[in-house]
Design a protein around this motif. Structure first.
Motif, PDB file in Angstrom:
ATOM      1  N   ARG A  64       0.827  -1.214   0.000  1.00 56.16           N
ATOM      2  CA  ARG A  64       0.000   0.000   0.000  1.00 56.16           C
ATOM      3  C   ARG A  64       0.857   1.259   0.000  1.00 56.16           C
ATOM      4  O   ARG A  64       0.335   2.365  -0.051  1.00 56.16           O
ATOM      5  CB  ARG A  64      -0.927   0.017   1.221  1.00 56.16           C
ATOM      6  CG  ARG A  64      -1.981  -1.065   1.222  1.00 56.16           C
ATOM      7  CD  ARG A  64      -2.857  -1.022   2.477  1.00 56.16           C
ATOM      8  NE  ARG A  64      -2.108  -0.991   3.725  1.00 56.16           N
ATOM      9  CZ  ARG A  64      -1.617  -2.043   4.358  1.00 56.16           C
ATOM     10  NH1 ARG A  64      -1.771  -3.249   3.855  1.00 56.16           N
ATOM     11  NH2 ARG A  64      -0.964  -1.913   5.490  1.00 56.16           N
ATOM     12  N   GLY A  65       2.168   1.068   0.123  1.00 55.19           N
ATOM     13  CA  GLY A  65       3.081   2.205   0.191  1.00 55.19           C
ATOM     14  C   GLY A  65       3.266   2.725   1.606  1.00 55.19           C
ATOM     15  O   GLY A  65       3.882   3.764   1.815  1.00 55.19           O
ATOM     16  N   ASP A  66       2.758   1.989   2.592  1.00 56.50           N
ATOM     17  CA  ASP A  66       2.866   2.408   3.981  1.00 56.50           C
ATOM     18  C   ASP A  66       4.258   2.127   4.536  1.00 56.50           C
ATOM     19  O   ASP A  66       4.801   1.032   4.347  1.00 56.50           O
ATOM     20  CB  ASP A  66       1.837   1.682   4.854  1.00 56.50           C
ATOM     21  CG  ASP A  66       0.411   2.104   4.575  1.00 56.50           C
ATOM     22  OD1 ASP A  66       0.198   3.263   4.161  1.00 56.50           O
ATOM     23  OD2 ASP A  66      -0.493   1.281   4.784  1.00 56.50           O
ATOM     24  N   THR A  67       4.795   3.107   5.250  1.00 64.31           N
ATOM     25  CA  THR A  67       6.065   2.930   5.950  1.00 64.31           C
ATOM     26  C   THR A  67       5.791   2.328   7.328  1.00 64.31           C
ATOM     27  O   THR A  67       4.634   2.160   7.730  1.00 64.31           O
ATOM     28  CB  THR A  67       6.792   4.273   6.130  1.00 64.31           C
ATOM     29  OG1 THR A  67       6.006   5.098   7.010  1.00 64.31           O
ATOM     30  CG2 THR A  67       7.028   4.977   4.802  1.00 64.31           C
ATOM     31  N   VAL A  68       6.851   2.092   8.052  1.00 65.28           N
ATOM     32  CA  VAL A  68       6.736   1.592   9.421  1.00 65.28           C
ATOM     33  C   VAL A  68       5.999   2.624  10.284  1.00 65.28           C
ATOM     34  O   VAL A  68       5.199   2.259  11.150  1.00 65.28           O
ATOM     35  CB  VAL A  68       8.143   1.267   9.973  1.00 65.28           C
ATOM     36  CG1 VAL A  68       8.080   0.776  11.394  1.00 65.28           C
ATOM     37  CG2 VAL A  68       8.840   0.237   9.082  1.00 65.28           C
ATOM     38  N   LEU A  69       6.219   3.922  10.026  1.00 75.82           N
ATOM     39  CA  LEU A  69       5.524   4.973  10.780  1.00 75.82           C
ATOM     40  C   LEU A  69       4.026   4.968  10.481  1.00 75.82           C
ATOM     41  O   LEU A  69       3.210   5.201  11.375  1.00 75.82           O
ATOM     42  CB  LEU A  69       6.136   6.346  10.491  1.00 75.82           C
ATOM     43  CG  LEU A  69       5.586   7.510  11.317  1.00 75.82           C
ATOM     44  CD1 LEU A  69       5.712   7.259  12.824  1.00 75.82           C
ATOM     45  CD2 LEU A  69       6.303   8.807  10.939  1.00 75.82           C
ATOM     46  N   HIS A  70       3.633   4.702   9.246  1.00 74.62           N
ATOM     47  CA  HIS A  70       2.204   4.568   8.929  1.00 74.62           C
ATOM     48  C   HIS A  70       1.571   3.464   9.785  1.00 74.62           C
ATOM     49  O   HIS A  70       0.465   3.627  10.299  1.00 74.62           O
ATOM     50  CB  HIS A  70       1.995   4.200   7.448  1.00 74.62           C
ATOM     51  CG  HIS A  70       2.115   5.321   6.496  1.00 74.62           C
ATOM     52  ND1 HIS A  70       3.313   5.651   5.896  1.00 74.62           N
ATOM     53  CD2 HIS A  70       1.196   6.193   6.014  1.00 74.62           C
ATOM     54  CE1 HIS A  70       3.116   6.670   5.071  1.00 74.62           C
ATOM     55  NE2 HIS A  70       1.835   7.023   5.133  1.00 74.62           N
ATOM     56  N   GLU A  71       2.266   2.336   9.925  1.00 78.26           N
ATOM     57  CA  GLU A  71       1.720   1.221  10.706  1.00 78.26           C
ATOM     58  C   GLU A  71       1.614   1.578  12.185  1.00 78.26           C
ATOM     59  O   GLU A  71       0.627   1.242  12.834  1.00 78.26           O
ATOM     60  CB  GLU A  71       2.553  -0.046  10.514  1.00 78.26           C
ATOM     61  CG  GLU A  71       2.530  -0.593   9.106  1.00 78.26           C
ATOM     62  CD  GLU A  71       1.139  -0.949   8.597  1.00 78.26           C
ATOM     63  OE1 GLU A  71       0.241  -1.294   9.401  1.00 78.26           O
ATOM     64  OE2 GLU A  71       0.936  -0.879   7.379  1.00 78.26           O
ATOM     65  N   ALA A  72       2.619   2.252  12.714  1.00 79.09           N
ATOM     66  CA  ALA A  72       2.546   2.697  14.110  1.00 79.09           C
ATOM     67  C   ALA A  72       1.370   3.649  14.294  1.00 79.09           C
ATOM     68  O   ALA A  72       0.649   3.576  15.296  1.00 79.09           O
ATOM     69  CB  ALA A  72       3.857   3.366  14.521  1.00 79.09           C
ATOM     70  N   ALA A  73       1.140   4.536  13.317  1.00 78.26           N
ATOM     71  CA  ALA A  73       0.019   5.477  13.381  1.00 78.26           C
ATOM     72  C   ALA A  73      -1.314   4.743  13.292  1.00 78.26           C
ATOM     73  O   ALA A  73      -2.250   5.041  14.035  1.00 78.26           O
ATOM     74  CB  ALA A  73       0.140   6.508  12.261  1.00 78.26           C
ATOM     75  N   ARG A  74      -1.427   3.790  12.389  1.00 77.22           N
ATOM     76  CA  ARG A  74      -2.675   3.044  12.184  1.00 77.22           C
ATOM     77  C   ARG A  74      -3.096   2.291  13.441  1.00 77.22           C
ATOM     78  O   ARG A  74      -4.264   2.232  13.801  1.00 77.22           O
ATOM     79  CB  ARG A  74      -2.518   2.052  11.033  1.00 77.22           C
ATOM     80  CG  ARG A  74      -3.753   1.228  10.736  1.00 77.22           C
ATOM     81  CD  ARG A  74      -3.632   0.278   9.547  1.00 77.22           C
ATOM     82  NE  ARG A  74      -2.715   0.609   8.489  1.00 77.22           N
ATOM     83  CZ  ARG A  74      -2.821   1.621   7.606  1.00 77.22           C
ATOM     84  NH1 ARG A  74      -3.812   2.453   7.686  1.00 77.22           N
ATOM     85  NH2 ARG A  74      -1.911   1.803   6.671  1.00 77.22           N
ATOM     86  N   ASN A  80       1.712   7.249   1.325  1.00 77.58           N
ATOM     87  CA  ASN A  80       1.436   5.938   0.744  1.00 77.58           C
ATOM     88  C   ASN A  80       0.841   6.138  -0.647  1.00 77.58           C
ATOM     89  O   ASN A  80       0.809   7.258  -1.159  1.00 77.58           O
ATOM     90  CB  ASN A  80       0.540   5.088   1.666  1.00 77.58           C
ATOM     91  CG  ASN A  80      -0.838   5.680   1.880  1.00 77.58           C
ATOM     92  OD1 ASN A  80      -1.308   6.547   1.130  1.00 77.58           O
ATOM     93  ND2 ASN A  80      -1.500   5.212   2.922  1.00 77.58           N
ATOM     94  N   HIS A  81       0.350   5.094  -1.279  1.00 79.84           N
ATOM     95  CA  HIS A  81      -0.140   5.190  -2.656  1.00 79.84           C
ATOM     96  C   HIS A  81      -1.367   6.090  -2.797  1.00 79.84           C
ATOM     97  O   HIS A  81      -1.633   6.606  -3.880  1.00 79.84           O
ATOM     98  CB  HIS A  81      -0.441   3.805  -3.228  1.00 79.84           C
ATOM     99  CG  HIS A  81       0.770   2.925  -3.316  1.00 79.84           C
ATOM    100  ND1 HIS A  81       1.999   3.358  -3.779  1.00 79.84           N
ATOM    101  CD2 HIS A  81       0.936   1.619  -2.987  1.00 79.84           C
ATOM    102  CE1 HIS A  81       2.859   2.366  -3.732  1.00 79.84           C
ATOM    103  NE2 HIS A  81       2.251   1.297  -3.255  1.00 79.84           N
ATOM    104  N   LEU A  82      -2.116   6.281  -1.718  1.00 81.98           N
ATOM    105  CA  LEU A  82      -3.268   7.183  -1.746  1.00 81.98           C
ATOM    106  C   LEU A  82      -2.890   8.622  -1.391  1.00 81.98           C
ATOM    107  O   LEU A  82      -3.739   9.502  -1.405  1.00 81.98           O
ATOM    108  CB  LEU A  82      -4.358   6.695  -0.778  1.00 81.98           C
ATOM    109  CG  LEU A  82      -4.985   5.347  -1.104  1.00 81.98           C
ATOM    110  CD1 LEU A  82      -5.941   4.925   0.015  1.00 81.98           C
ATOM    111  CD2 LEU A  82      -5.706   5.415  -2.438  1.00 81.98           C
ATOM    112  N   GLY A  83      -1.619   8.807  -1.039  1.00 84.31           N
ATOM    113  CA  GLY A  83      -1.161  10.133  -0.657  1.00 84.31           C
ATOM    114  C   GLY A  83      -1.350  10.415   0.822  1.00 84.31           C
ATOM    115  O   GLY A  83      -1.221  11.555   1.266  1.00 84.31           O
TER     116      GLY A  83
END
Length: 175
Positions: free
Chosen positions: A88-98, A120-123
């Motif tokens: 999805r283009g998510d980084t490790v920080l995106h996962e921590a945020a999610r 990520n891919h959706l911006g």
């Protein structure tokens, strides 16, 4: 080395899938399994599961900041490793945020603050992800570090962080 996906050390074989399971099902032996895997196969961080996640994505979504810190101290991780992305283009920080993992987000920001603007891919930035998922503690942390830069607050389609919070009915936590 037994094969490209398996590491042999002292008659213990550590495959990519064993290392992933150690990250997912954390127990007293997990850190040593991941250490052995990464020390004998440093490219193991580029290996992905079916959704494109690396071991680091699993450590982040599980909230395992101590393991991440230890792997950095052991020099098995670098700041660049935190930039790995899933499908999805998510980084490790995106996962921590999610998943609302504030300790992980703090550790990542100490190492690689530029990930605040990673999309990520959706911006979606990690701040957008935290707003959409209603993870208030991580949202607060990221918001303080981001400020009010319009580019970070808006997704590719023009939706803002406020849109995400309202759409998912998380606005009371985030306002």
């Amino acid at each position: 080395m037994a094969s490209s996906g398996t590491v042999c050390t002292r008659s213990i074989t550590i495959s990519h899938s064993v290392a992933f399971r150690a990250a997912l099902n954390w127990n007293a032996d997990s850190l040593s399994v991941i250490r052995r895997f990464l020390s004998h196969q440093p490219q193991g961080l580029t290996q992905l599961d079916g959704q494109g996640n690396t071991i680091l994505h699993f450590l982040a979504l599980d909230g395992n900041a101590n393991a991440l810190k230890q792997l950095f101290e052991d020099r098995l991780l670098t700041n660049q490793d935190l930039r790995s992305r899933n499908s999805r283009g998510d980084t490790v920080l995106h996962e921590a945020a999610r998943f609302g993992k504030r300790d992980v987000a703090e550790m990542i920001l100490e190492k690689e603050k530029d990930l605040l603007s990673a999309r990520n891919h959706l911006g979606e930035t990690p701040l957008y992800t935290a707003a959409a998922c209603g993870t208030e503690a991580v949202f607060d942390l990221l918001q303080v570090n981001v400020g009010r830069e319009e580019v970070i607050l808006t997704r590719n389609d023009g939706c803002t962080v406020l849109h995400a919070a309202v759409t998912r009915e998380h606005y009371s936590e985030l306002l």
